[in-house]
Every structure is written in structure tokens, then in C-alpha cells.
Write a protein that holds these residues in place. Structure first.
Motif, mmCIF file in Angstrom:
data_model
loop_
_atom_site.group_PDB
_atom_site.id
_atom_site.type_symbol
_atom_site.label_atom_id
_atom_site.label_comp_id
_atom_site.label_asym_id
_atom_site.label_seq_id
_atom_site.Cartn_x
_atom_site.Cartn_y
_atom_site.Cartn_z
ATOM 1 N N GLN A 61 56.331 6.098 118.251
ATOM 2 C CA GLN A 61 57.640 6.547 117.776
ATOM 3 C C GLN A 61 58.088 5.816 116.514
ATOM 4 O O GLN A 61 58.976 6.290 115.801
ATOM 5 N N SER A 62 57.517 4.669 116.234
ATOM 6 C CA SER A 62 58.077 3.786 115.208
ATOM 7 C C SER A 62 57.322 3.755 113.893
ATOM 8 O O SER A 62 57.923 3.512 112.845
ATOM 9 N N ARG A 234 74.321 18.728 121.235
ATOM 10 C CA ARG A 234 73.894 18.184 119.955
ATOM 11 C C ARG A 234 74.319 16.746 119.728
ATOM 12 O O ARG A 234 73.742 16.033 118.945
ATOM 13 N N ALA A 235 75.400 16.302 120.397
ATOM 14 C CA ALA A 235 75.919 14.961 120.134
ATOM 15 C C ALA A 235 76.769 14.503 121.311
ATOM 16 O O ALA A 235 77.349 15.324 122.031
ATOM 17 N N LEU A 247 70.154 15.731 125.022
ATOM 18 C CA LEU A 247 70.136 16.014 123.586
ATOM 19 C C LEU A 247 68.767 15.662 123.030
ATOM 20 O O LEU A 247 67.974 14.988 123.673
ATOM 21 N N PHE A 248 68.507 16.172 121.842
ATOM 22 C CA PHE A 248 67.273 15.775 121.188
ATOM 23 C C PHE A 248 67.512 14.395 120.600
ATOM 24 O O PHE A 248 68.332 14.229 119.698
ATOM 25 N N GLY A 249 66.853 13.396 121.165
ATOM 26 C CA GLY A 249 67.103 12.003 120.793
ATOM 27 C C GLY A 249 66.570 11.694 119.413
ATOM 28 O O GLY A 249 66.048 12.562 118.698
ATOM 29 N N SER A 250 66.674 10.428 119.076
ATOM 30 C CA SER A 250 66.358 10.015 117.715
ATOM 31 C C SER A 250 64.866 10.108 117.416
ATOM 32 O O SER A 250 64.445 9.973 116.283
ATOM 33 N N PHE A 251 64.032 10.331 118.442
ATOM 34 C CA PHE A 251 62.604 10.483 118.196
ATOM 35 C C PHE A 251 62.109 11.879 118.590
ATOM 36 O O PHE A 251 60.959 12.071 118.927
#
Lengths: 281, 281, 281
Positions: A61-62, A234-235, A247-251
Motif C-alpha cells: 500500500q505504501s 463517500r466521507a 467507504l473507499f479508504g485511502s488505499f
């Protein structure tokens, strides 16, 4: 080594060594001894002890968020002192990966397109008399430091054709009307990261017009344990404090959160908990 | 960017991300990608999850100890994904502050004398397609990195007149003969930091000769919970091991400590516990 | 200060400040203010609160892995605010040590061969008005930063002849047929580090042919608590998962581990638990 060389390569370090002991600090001392002024960046040392899967997931992921030619030094190594190999990998994307050949590096390196693999065997690029318990210090940190100084992979040891493959993000199961996945990571805030990717959601939407419609409307339903179904939004701001949402997370994976709260506690969920996404009624 | 530019600005990072996950590491990757060789210094990532107050207090106590032109990147952001604004602040003292407009930056920025406030809106100084859950990575880290490279605040987005104000160090109540405050922070050692400042003690002493006399003699009395009163001294060494004392802590607030011990455990105290200081009998 | 000076000296920081508070971050701010661009490396901040012994052990095990002229800034300081002295030490090995004179620095500095000791007294190399509670920020960090910039120890304060000696690795007791030691450190993985050194094992082997034979065969027996005796091997891989073994750890002391497990939990052992090594039957 010219100064220009030095500033061109950062070393990002990931491990399960935690923050209590001096193991990470000693690795940095070794790096600084070999490559003075090297820029060591801590990716994290909080991988749960010996959990290669969690380390592989985090690395996958990073790596994209670091400069192109970063050397990733990754040590989650329950097999240290067995016959598992110490390896380094060069990739077409520019990133280098150094660590044990136990699957830890596989997902990230494959995404970065593997160009070359070597076994870390050349004595002059290790510390003298490597221990059988701390290859992070004696083999991996020196290799990362030398690579950051521009030493070629082929100098570090003989080529390898294959490495151990570990699929960390085994995709969730798709049925005709649902996606059945599971929780694969819980973060400090209690957010539950699942193995359900945005791509998988989009694929089902492409096959099923009703699913697609609900996705667009923000009305897909997600279930976890015995709690009532809730929506994928969404948020955080879309729900009231204390209420759950997906939600669709940061990854780009589906994450389950509770606004201003802790989803792991709310659901009593842990790694492995089953998650189902449907179009709803 | 010239090397001179680079060495002129450090980036100090504060968050509630903790040390288990890769969130901080990924932010450093983003910074290093935008501003190669940037000097990222961890202020702390141990702020309790989503406790904006604690983050604001720590930032207010810490910023003076960094170089004049440091960029402070602060992320304690329970409102990420709502309509709270992402902002950057320039100050007359030279420090920059980057983070969510939820009060986190207020006390420190006000002390450094706010010169300019902007909303972080310019797309080219954010990562593409910012997520709704990780503005630390997608908006704040890029802004801090660009500021450290010398980009002007006015380029980052439109000006703002006001920011959210959060008074973290609400002063304790003064009566004619006492100061009544509370515990606002407990550190790793169990030391109890109160909201009673040295200035407040000095003001009461200026009004009350008996209070002033006892202050000079080191005989002011402090009470917390049901334990007997104890004195405000100058150093741990003034009391026997295991005994409590009050003192002006390292940030000029009254702290309560137990020599070679843990005051939080000794008093059974926590954030909010009431503390009273009098001249004694 | 020339750039060459800067790149010649890293500052390695060890403390018991943990990761929750801002104390370490503030020390780094002070260092960066005095020596812009200084390379601060975290050795660890996870020393248990006020445990000078643990800090001394970690420092003694670690210093050799850093560049020759590293400045070690070490703060485990239960006596801050008493009359214990703040000191700096130069060594023949090249390393500098800065911290409280409470035994913390002794073992490492003695191993590096002490050349010069000074009391940190010169006002211009401290922060103004040092607190009585945070010498790490007000006295030690400034001293380390100034030393990294090339300031001579003799400028920092008057010379001292002696420092407090604390033997952290009191050797285990040798009888004619056994070595009786104890656990002195438990790491994150639950590995038990003992005070039995490889040198002590070798000395007994030199006196006792049977002990020497068993050592060569990898058949020395080690006992801890009520569990059956187990062997001293060379690597985790020699035993099955879940089984214990002793080995010479990464710092040349006998360590007790459980393959893929946690030895502290397996044995119910802690610091001080007795460990006996014999030639076996």
C-alpha cells in the motif's frame, strides 16, 4: 560517492521490531556508518510481531508514495536463522526491495515489476560474522545502504529466478449478486480495512445494472456481524457521529469506519471477520 | 530548489496516527517525493486518537523550541471528509502551520502572531484525486513540503480571514485566596500537567502578601483529590522518593509529580481532576 | 559551521521518554535550532521509565554499530532536579556521550575508553534559564548539538575525574560445573536476554573438557523455571515451531527464545529470572 548520488536515494524502513528495543536504532547506525548522510525514513515498525502478511500488505500500500528510486528495507523475519534466503530486488518502476525471501516483498515488488533478484551473499557487503538472529542489522541494513550508494545488485550476490510469492490481498469472492470479503487490517483508529477493492466493486457494477445504480446512488449495503446493514458512502461526514459507514479508504480498498468512533469496538470485529456487500433491497 | 533553500526549513510533524500503522511513513514518502532531502522531524504521533485539544496543547508548548522558519504539519482530524477546511498559516514569528481548521493550530499560531491564512485548494499543490479519509497524505503533507521549498502561501489557495479558535489552556479560576484549576495532560511518567500557569501564580502573589510570602518560602499548598495537601517546590530532589510535590514544569505550568513514582497512579487522577492551590494554614 | 563538519557527526538519541509525549520532538527542535541539518538518529525512546540499568545495557550494546564520531545523547534521568551532575564524555574510540551522571553512560563509555569528562556548566551552551525537570531539552540536547558542531568538551564546563559507575552486565556466577545467571532484558518478541556472555561460556569450556565437548556438539543444557531443560543451539531453525532454545544472541549474550513464539510467556519469566547452564547428563 558524490553528494548527488546520496541525495538521489532514500531508504524507507519497515519492520516488526516495535519501538521498545534498540533494534531499529542499531540498523540506522549501520546504515549511517556505510552511507553517511543517508536519508532513512521510517515507514513503520509497528507490524505485529512476525506477521509477514501484515507487513506485505503495508508495503504494497505504501511504496508508490515514495520517490521513484527509494530502497525499501523490510524486515519481518520469523525464519531468520533457517534456510530462507536474504534477497534484494530491483524493479522497472525504480524501487528496490531488500529483506527476507518469505513473501514479505512479493506483492509490492510484483506491482513495481521485478527486473532483477539476487541473493545477498557477498561477504564484503555484509557485516563481518553475521549473527543467526539479527539479519536486519548484519545483512539487510548493509545491503540497503550499499544500494543507496549505487552498488549494483549483481555485486551483492548470485541471481535468483524466483522468490516466495504471498498473495496478501486475496480478492473477495464474487457471487452474482454480492461480494463476500473479510477484514484484513485494523488500524489504530479501529477502522476495518477489507480485502474488497474498488476494482472489484466496479467489475460487479459492470455486470449488474441494479448494483451499478445503487453504487452511483451511494446506496450499496454492507453487512458485518450481527449489526444492521449500513451504506457505502463517500466521507465520514455523511453519517451522524457514532454511526457506521463503509467507504473507499485511502488505499482504494473498502474500509468500515464509525464516525468519531472505533469500528473494531463497535462491531466486535477483528482480522478475518466476514463482510458482505449487496445492492440492498 | 537550491541546497540553501532546503537547509533553511525543517518540517515538524505532529499527529494522532500513532506508531502501529504506515500513515506517518507514507506522509514522509510524499514529503520526500516533493522536497527531496527535506528534514522531517517527528514532534510526536502519540496524541490520543482524535483529541484535538491534546494536539493543540502539545503544539502550543512545543513550537518555540524549533528553528524560526519551521513548517509545522499537524494532523488530528476527526472531521476529515466533512466541510472543515484544510488551511495553512504564516506567522510574524516565522513559523508556518499546516493542518485542518478545527482549532488544532489556533493556540500556537496565535502565540506566533498570525500574518496570513489560506485555504489549501490549489490542485497542483495537492496529490491528484485526494481521498476523503487521508488529507494528511493528500493535502497537508504536500502543502508542508511545497512551503518548505519556498512556495508562497498565496499560491496554495484563497485567503481566509478567520480560523476556528480553540482555547486549550483555559486559565484556572482565581478566588481571593486560592487558585482552582484542573489536570489537562498526563505524560508517560504519570506527571499531571495542570492549567495553572506561573503567570497566574505570580498575579495572585502580587495581590496577596501572604500568598507571596509562602510562594517565596516554597510553602504554597496544593490539593488533589483526597490525599493530604503537599507543597510546590523547585525540584524532585526536595522530597523523599515516593512523595508528591508540585512544581513549575518544563512548560511553565504547575505540574504534580511523585519522586521516582507515578503521580497519576498515586492520586488516582486523570484529565479533568481538580487541583487547588492555597497559601496553606 | 561548514557542511563537512555537519556531515561528520551524527547524534544518536536514547531515552525513556516514550512516544506518547512531545519531549523527544522538542529535543530534536532544540538540536535543529543549534545545529541546522544535524542528523538525529533515534536509538530508542522505549527504555522503561526511569530504568537506568536498561538504558545503560542498551547503550552498551549499541554504540559500536554507529559511525566512529557519533554523539550519544542519553536521557534516563530519575534524579533530574537533584544534585546529580550533567556530564559529557569524550572517548578514545571517537564516540561522545552526553547525559546525567547516574551510571547510564558508564558501561558504554568505559568500553569506548574514556578520554575526558566534563560537567555541563557553561551557560552559553545551555538554553537560558534551564528548568529543573527537563534537562534533556535545556542542557543535554544543546550540549550534544554543540559537540556535533565541533565545540570542544573543555568549553562546556569544568573537568571531572570520576563518574558514577553502574555495572549493568554483572557477570553470571560460575561454579565448577555450571553457570548461574539471570534474565536482564526482555525484548518485544519475548526473547529473554541473559547476563551470560559468550566469553564466560568459552572460559568455562577452557577449564572443563566435558563442558567444551558439549558446547561443540550443541548439547549444553539450559534451565529456566520449572520447564524441562533445553539446548543451546545456533539458530531458531534447529527446533520445531513452539519449542525453546538458547542461542548466542545478536549482542553475544545467551538469549532464550521460542521459535515462532514468545519465550517470556512460555516460561512465565521476567527480568531477574534465574538461568542455569550445564553440560547436561
Amino acid at each position: 560517492m558524490s553528494r548527488a548520488d546520496r541525495s538521489s536515494t532514500a531508504i524507507a524502513i519497515l519492520s516488526d521490531f516495535g519501538y521498545r528495543d534498540h533494534y531499529v536504532g542499531v540498523m540506522k547506525g549501520v546504515i549511517e556508518s556505510i552511507a553517511p548522510g543517508a536519508r532513512s525514513l521510517d515507514l513503520t515498525h509497528g507490524i505485529p510481531p512476525q506477521q509477514v502478511n501484515a507487513g506485505a500488505l503495508v508495503l504494497a500500500q505504501s511504496w508508490r508514495y515514495f520517490p521513484q528510486r527509494t530502497v525499501f528495507l523490510a524486515v519481518v523475519d520469523p525464519g531468520v536463522g533457517t534456510d530462507r534466503l536474504p534477497i534484494a530486488i530491483a524493479t522497472h518502476a525504480g524501487a528496490f526491495f531488500v529483506g527476507p525471501d518469505n513473501g514479505l516483498l512479493w506483492t509490492a515488488a510484483a506491482a513495481a515489476q521485478i527486473k532483477q533478484i539476487v541473493e545477498l551473499k557477498t561477504a564484503r557487503y555484509r557485516l563481518p560474522n553475521p549473527s543467526s538472529t539479527f539479519h536486519g542489522r548484519d545483512i539487510f541494513a548493509p545491503a540497503a545502504a550499499w544500494i543507496s550508494r549505487g552498488v549494483r545488485l549483481s555485486s551483492l550476490g548470485p541471481p535468483r529466478e524466483q522468490i516466495v510469492k504471498l498473495e496478501v490481498t486475496t480478492e473477495a469472492r464474487e457471487t452474482s449478486r454480492a461480494i463476500e470479503g473479510k477484514v484484513i487490517y485494523i488500524d489504530r483508529f479501529g477502522n476495518l480495512v477489507t480485502n474488497i477493492s474498488r476494482g472489484q466493486i466496479d467489475r460487479l457494477a459492470a455486470r449488474d445494472p441494479r448494483f451499478a445504480e445503487r453504487l452511483t446512488q451511494g446506496r450499496l449495503e454492507i453487512r458485518l456481524g450481527r449489526r444492521p446493514a449500513f451504506r457505502i458512502g463517500r466521507a465520514y461526514g455523511e453519517v451522524a457521529p457514532g454511526r457506521p459507514l463503509g467507504l473507499f479508504g485511502s488505499f482504494e480498498m473498502v474500509e468500515i469506519a464509525v464516525r468519531d468512533g472505533d469500528a473494531a469496538a463497535y462491531f466486535g470485529a477483528g482480522a478475518g471477520s466476514r463482510v458482505t456487500i449487496t445492492a440492498g433491497k
